[in-house]
Design an enzyme around this catalytic site. Structure first.
Site, PDB file in Angstrom:
ATOM      1  N   CYS A  18     -11.185 -21.440  11.791  1.00 18.73           N
ATOM      2  CA  CYS A  18     -10.975 -20.910  10.828  1.00 18.73           C
ATOM      3  C   CYS A  18      -9.984 -22.144  10.033  1.00 18.73           C
ATOM      4  CB  CYS A  18     -10.100 -19.408  10.892  1.00 18.73           C
ATOM      5  SG  CYS A  18      -9.533 -18.892   9.242  1.00 18.73           S
ATOM      6  N   TYR A  64       0.840  -1.086   0.035  1.00 18.09           N
ATOM      7  CA  TYR A  64      -0.016   0.066  -0.023  1.00 18.09           C
ATOM      8  C   TYR A  64       0.825   1.202   0.039  1.00 18.09           C
ATOM      9  CZ  TYR A  64      -3.756  -3.158   1.310  1.00 18.09           C
ATOM     10  OH  TYR A  64      -4.616  -4.191   1.304  1.00 18.09           O
TER      11      TYR A  64
END
Length: 677
Positions: free
Chosen positions: A338, A170
């Site tokens: 998960c 980013y």
């Protein structure tokens, strides 16, 4: 309550300035898309409050852009945007005043899906859509001011703090790395110049929010990228951030364009926390670690060995919002773990769909899929104990229905019993453990080894019948399909078929890739051994070269099989695999020497092998074994028999649609039906 004794580090408080964190578990940032839906305020509040009630100590939101060029749908740069956030923070603090909620400030830089994307230099990311516009001095000043303004508005919106993300490729991270920062002015060149931008952002943010606002900076502790940060740069940046007033450093691993998997199920649990531990020795402020920490015992071990002060568990909070409470109460076997599949979370995020979770279809749909007591209570028969049948049965029973679950097999799981056998997919064992426990907790009557027919169900006095009988492998109409060389993928995975040295796999969907992984694998699964994983992906944890990777072709263990993976489509083999994990499977098989061929027409199987046309030209594959992965068909015989007898039933999962094995769709269908009956 014996859980705090078992997890003393997880359940210890942590003081950071005026803030006291109630435990060491952070719900890490996830981009869900909820910020962009029409009823965003209500849905975001419900989503976060569920996790607050589940016991999490600190929340970091999904990324919020500080500027119109930020590249994410959610933005906070104007006072008019504050009310949405205030609704969320008020809801969180009302649910538990001790929980801290911090807003992540994210500018995606060259990864923004807009031709107006910006960066320090006009260097296009491998995964970016556009060449970014190079920021001039005025543009850099505008970005710095935008970060400070966003943080100030976050404080006004009721957040306890903010996380500035300076990693992953980013905007901030592109200033730090030479390959993306090719400037020769004071914002580029030397390391001191390249880290000027993040330090100035932090300096301005701290002035804007004051000393008592919790300020977190997410640093790329290991880029997993050639040309990334050197270890001494990581350390000097972290120390400089601490000096500028950052309260907590959060360690991140990899840029999105890296060729190293970091959050997929093939990655060992807590694979990267040792890097955080090394950095922690250099600083005096707390550190957060992350990635593939999905159970409380893993988090406790990470904290106990001093790898971090806090543990970020992001996607595990999608899978089970009550994870922390279950750990505290000694109910670890009830945690819906998960499994790192990425199918409903990251794959959705990167295709601009609303995030959810394969094993928990209610994630991000808390206001739509609501658990209410059954009215009236019904007797329900469910046939098939695969993912769809298990999800429906346990949820319907949790609502209060009287559920009987039948399966002809001697164990629950259906297709998950195949998935768990594939190296790198060992986490599927956890989902089956969860469902076994839920069957007991919610009182589902389980009848394994029981083959039922329409007459039995008709005479059973059931109010509802749910057919979750799954799929049957499709048997292609091909001359020689009964030849001894031809075997079904189910038999190969189950270990019931012999596989020769030279192999052709007919079908290159997810099943074909799984079969290729299984039959070419040798040695310990990388998902179970951090050292093996590091070797297979070229990571050097010990020496931490620039970017953390060796730059040498990784050594992938393989056996001596010659395997060709083929498909009818002329497109790239594996193109239809998951957006965020498909490349890892393709790359692994390529490194093992698996040949991939598209545009294949299958003609016949005989003693000579598999006869085909490849792009119209005859090709004989001289193989010992042909593994048939030619799709599957819904197993609807029982449903059809019931319909013929005038008895209504519901179809869910593969029995409803079997174009491709899709547990995400199966569990979602089953969940929605369980809430309706």
């Amino acid at each position: 309550m014996n859980a705090p004794v078992r997890y003393p580090h997880v359940f210890s408080e942590l003081a950071i300035g005026p803030h006291r964190l109630k435990n060491r578990i952070i719900m890490g940032s996830m981009h869900t898309g909820l910020e962009d839906v029409p009823d965003a305020a209500e849905r975001l509040a419900a989503y976060f409050v569920d996790r607050v009630k589940g016991g999490v100590g600190t929340i970091i939101t999904g990324g919020i852009a500080p500027h119109v060029t930020g590249g994410v749908g959610a933005k906070l740069s104007e006072p008019s945007e504050v009310p949405l956030h205030r609704h969320v923070t008020d809801a969180v603090h009302a649910a538990d005043p001790d929980v801290k909620i911090c807003m992540q400030i994210l500018h995606t830089g060259p990864l923004a899906h807009t031709p107006d994307c910006v960066a320090p230099s006009p260097v296009k990311s491998r995964i970016g859509a556009y060449v970014p516009r190079e920021l001039d001095d005025a543009g850099i000043e505008e970005m710095i001011a935008a970060f400070a303004n966003c943080a100030k508005l976050a404080r006004e919106a009721g957040y306890d703090g903010a996380e500035i993300i300076g990693s992953a490729g980013y905007l901030i991270s592109t200033f730090l790395v030479e390959k993306t920062n090719q400037r020769t002015d004071r914002w580029g060149g030397s390391w001191e110049n390249r880290m000027r931008f993040p330090l100035e952002v932090v300096r301005r943010v701290r002035v804007a929010v004051g000393p008592d606002f919790l300020l977190i900076f997410r640093i790329s502790a290991m880029d997993m990228l050639q040309g990334g940060l050197a270890w001494d740069e990581v350390v000097s940046l972290a120390k400089a951030l601490e000096a500028e007033g950052v309260d907590v450093i959060s360690t991140h691993f990899c840029w999105h364009e890296s060729f190293v998997p970091t959050i997929a199920t093939m990655v060992p649990r807590a694979a990267f926390t040792q890097v955080t531990g090394r950095l922690r020795k250099e600083l005096s402020i707390p550190l957060i670690t992350s990635n593939r920490i999905n159970m409380p015992d893993v988090a406790e071990a990470v904290l106990a060995r001093g790898d971090a002060d806090l543990v970020s568990m992001a996607r595990p909070m999608l899978a089970d919002p009550d994870l922390v409470n279950k750990a505290r109460e000694g109910r670890e076997d009830e945690i819906n773990t998960c499994i790192g599949c990425n199918q409903a979370c990251l794959d959705h995020t990167f295709t601009r769909q609303l995030t959810s979770c394969l094993v928990n279809a209610r994630a991000c749909r808390e206001t739509e899929i609501v658990m209410r007591p059954a009215q009236p209570r019904k007797r329900i028969a469910v046939v098939g104990a695969g993912p769809a049948g298990l999800a429906f049965s346990t949820l319907a029973a949790e609502r209060g229905h009287d559920v009987t679950l039948f399966d002809a097999a001697d164990e629950i799981g259906g297709q998950f019993n195949l998935a768990k056998r594939i190296p790198g997919k060992e986490e599927f064992h956890e989902t089956l453990r969860y469902f076994r426990r839920m069957i007991d907790v919610h009182g589902v009557t389980l009848k394994l080894g029981t083959r039922v027919d329409a007459a039995m169900l008709a005479d059973g006095g059931f109010d509802e019948i749910v057919i979750a009988t799954g799929i049957a492998p499709r048997r292609p109409d091909l001359h020689g399909i009964d030849h001894p060389k031809a075997v079904r993928y189910i038999d190969v995975i189950a270990g019931a078929a012999q596989v020769g040295r030279k192999v052709a796999i007919m079908g290159a969907g997810g099943i074909g890739f799984d079969v290729a992984e299984l039959i070419t694998h040798q040695g310990t699964s990388a998902a179970l051994d951090i050292d093996v994983f590091a070797r297979e992906w070229g990571i050097d944890f010990r020496n931490h070269p620039r970017g953390g990777v060796t730059g040498v072709e990784p050594a992938v263990a393989r056996n001596d099989r010659e395997v060709t993976l083929m498909q009818r489509k002329a497109t790239t083999v594996g193109k239809g695999l998951g957006r965020t994990t498909g490349w890892t499977h393709r790359l692994t098989l390529q490194r093992r020497g698996v040949r991939m061929v598209g545009g294949v027409e299958y003609l016949r199987i005989d003693d000579a092998g598999l006869h085909t046309l490849v792009e119209g030209q005859p090709v004989l594959f001289d193989v010992d074994t042909v593994i048939v992965c030619a799709g599957q068909e819904p197993a609807r015989g029982l449903h059809d028999d019931l319909a013929a007898a005038g008895i209504r039933s519901h179809l869910v999962g593969g029995a409803c649609e079997a174009a491709e094995l899709d547990a995400k769709r199966a569990i979602r269908q089953a969940t929605e039906l369980a809430m309706e009956v």
